[in-house]
Design an enzyme around this catalytic site. Structure first.
Site, PDB file in Angstrom:
ATOM      1  N   ARG A  67     -17.313  24.635 -37.357  1.00 23.96           N
ATOM      2  CA  ARG A  67     -18.798  24.305 -37.784  1.00 23.96           C
ATOM      3  C   ARG A  67     -19.611  24.245 -36.511  1.00 23.96           C
ATOM      4  O   ARG A  67     -19.119  23.640 -35.722  1.00 23.96           O
ATOM      5  CB  ARG A  67     -18.901  23.167 -38.756  1.00 23.96           C
ATOM      6  CG  ARG A  67     -18.334  23.584 -40.102  1.00 23.96           C
ATOM      7  CD  ARG A  67     -19.280  24.684 -40.930  1.00 23.96           C
ATOM      8  NE  ARG A  67     -19.141  25.098 -42.243  1.00 23.96           N
ATOM      9  CZ  ARG A  67     -18.381  25.890 -42.493  1.00 23.96           C
ATOM     10  NH1 ARG A  67     -17.822  26.561 -41.627  1.00 23.96           N
ATOM     11  NH2 ARG A  67     -17.934  26.071 -43.923  1.00 23.96           N
TER      12      ARG A  67
ATOM     13  N   HIS B 185     -21.593  33.828 -37.526  1.00 22.87           N
ATOM     14  CA  HIS B 185     -20.587  33.117 -38.465  1.00 22.87           C
ATOM     15  C   HIS B 185     -20.295  34.428 -39.732  1.00 22.87           C
ATOM     16  O   HIS B 185     -20.426  34.205 -40.798  1.00 22.87           O
ATOM     17  CB  HIS B 185     -21.591  32.431 -39.705  1.00 22.87           C
ATOM     18  CG  HIS B 185     -20.808  31.110 -40.355  1.00 22.87           C
ATOM     19  ND1 HIS B 185     -21.279  29.948 -40.500  1.00 22.87           N
ATOM     20  CD2 HIS B 185     -19.548  31.368 -40.772  1.00 22.87           C
ATOM     21  CE1 HIS B 185     -20.172  29.597 -41.232  1.00 22.87           C
ATOM     22  NE2 HIS B 185     -19.317  30.282 -41.203  1.00 22.87           N
TER      23      HIS B 185
ATOM     24  N   GLU C  52     -28.197  27.438 -38.497  1.00 19.50           N
ATOM     25  CA  GLU C  52     -27.956  28.834 -38.894  1.00 19.50           C
ATOM     26  C   GLU C  52     -28.877  29.468 -39.809  1.00 19.50           C
ATOM     27  O   GLU C  52     -29.127  28.353 -40.850  1.00 19.50           O
ATOM     28  CB  GLU C  52     -26.382  28.985 -39.426  1.00 19.50           C
ATOM     29  CG  GLU C  52     -25.451  28.863 -38.334  1.00 19.50           C
ATOM     30  CD  GLU C  52     -23.855  28.702 -38.784  1.00 19.50           C
ATOM     31  OE1 GLU C  52     -23.608  29.358 -40.113  1.00 19.50           O
ATOM     32  OE2 GLU C  52     -22.919  28.467 -38.206  1.00 19.50           O
TER      33      GLU C  52
HETATM   34  C1  DGY Z   1     -15.945  28.953 -44.748  1.00 20.04           C
HETATM   35  O1  DGY Z   1     -15.025  29.468 -45.651  1.00 20.04           O
HETATM   36  O2  DGY Z   1     -15.951  27.749 -44.513  1.00 20.04           O
HETATM   37  C2  DGY Z   1     -16.513  29.873 -44.026  1.00 20.04           C
HETATM   38  O3  DGY Z   1     -17.153  29.229 -42.866  1.00 20.04           O
HETATM   39  C3  DGY Z   1     -17.613  30.671 -44.832  1.00 20.04           C
HETATM   40  O4  DGY Z   1     -18.662  30.194 -44.781  1.00 20.04           O
END
Ligand code: DGY
Length: 325
Positions: free
Chosen positions: A237, A285, A266
């Site tokens: 993240r 992402h 984002e």
């Molecule tokens: C997750 O599964 O956490 C990925 O980042 C997709 O959002």
């Protein structure tokens, strides 16, 4: 008997819809992106279940959904959801681990290779007509084979990246809250402190969830501990890294560069300074964006939701404290 009402906040794959049909009475946001907030809050008024993706599930969301029994997250990371607030209201929260592990690790390892060997930069160089001659230093990057990778958070995805690293003859270091003796044995991974990992690794790869302990985990101090030749990879993240400090690290060459699939905000605004740096590889992402993985996530998210609404314990319950048989 009427079926429970469900709102799906964005369009999900047929694999998920097939699970919902006949089990719930659902409505889905069919346009691109996610339902705008004003529409979302209205749709939640009579919903007993919701499938959410990159949607903030906070007090306002929960207040708008007085009948809610389950929030099913399309994704493994659920930092978008205020889990204690959901639990306080007895709302189940579920996620989709497992189905996206290998695809996300593929993307993580692609970022290692792309950043080390300057693939994006080389592609732009060629297409913009700059490839006029050959010289021995043209697009020279750093070696991946035989290098040391430091995995921050050796969970399912971290381990899958480590398996790939093993195939590249890499030395594997890891840090995290708990030692993983089985992974240590099968991967030859060594458990070290975060500081040692930062000092020793050629690639620092982030795989920890975002929470109060990991927010801003990698800041100026940590970036300055890394080797000048090292690359930071973030497919976890954005907020795990202090983005301003990372910009300074990459522009002032404290480190070699970075490969990022995630950002603090984002979609990342186009005036984000990191986007101007050649030694930063950036992606929107897309860690889990493979056919099998996204179909699996849709099916998993729908199955978790249906199970909860049918009174069966969902396979991927994040807050077991709400589950009373
Ligand atoms: C997750 O599964 O956490 C990925 O980042 C997709 O959002």
């Amino acid at each position: 008997m009427s079926l429970p009402k469900v709102y799906v906040c964005f369009s999900i794959q047929e694999a998920g819809l097939a699970v919902l049909r006949g089990n719930v009475d659902f409505e889905m946001w069919e346009s691109d992106g996610t339902a705008p907030k004003d529409i979302l809050l209205k749709k939640l008024a009579d919903a007993e279940g919701a499938i959410v993706g990159h949607v903030k599930v906070d007090e306002e969301f929960l207040d708008a959904a007085p009948n809610l029994k389950v929030v099913s997250n399309f994704g493994v990371g659920y930092d978008n959801i205020d889990v204690p607030a959901a639990s306080k209201r007895g709302v189940c929260v579920t996620n989709t681990p497992g189905v996206l592990t290998e695809a996300t690790a593929d993307l993580g390892f692609s970022l290692i290779l792309a950043s080390a060997r300057r693939l994006m930069e080389a592609n732009v160089f060629l297409r913009s007509g700059e490839w006029n001659t050959w010289n021995a230093e043209l697009m020279v990057g750093v070696d991946v084979y035989g290098a040391t990778v430091g995995i921050v958070g050796l969970g399912q995805i971290g381990q899958a990246v480590a398996r790939r690293a093993k195939g590249f003859g890499m030395k594997i270091l890891y840090c995290g809250d708990n030692r993983k003796p089985e992974a240590e044995a099968s991967l030859g991974a060594k458990y070290v402190s975060l500081d040692e990992l930062l000092r020793e690794s050629d690639f620092v790869s982030l795989h920890c969830p975002l929470n109060d302990k990991t927010r801003g985990l990698i800041g100026e101090r940590e970036l300055k501990m890394m080797k000048k030749t090292a690359i930071l990879i973030n497919i976890a993240r954005g907020a795990v890294v202090d983005q301003k400090a990372l910009f300074r690290a990459c522009s002032e060459k404290w480190i070699y560069g970075a490969g990022l699939d995630v950002f603090e905000c984002e979609p990342v605004p186009l005036d984000e300074p990191l986007l101007n740096l050649k030694n930063v590889t950036t992606l929107p992402h897309i860690g889990s964006a493979s056919r099998a993985s996204r179909d699996g996530m849709a099916s998993c998210a729908a199955s978790n939701l249906v199970a909860a609404l049918q009174g069966k314990r969902p396979a991927n319950l994040v807050n077991p404290e709400v589950w009373r048989v």
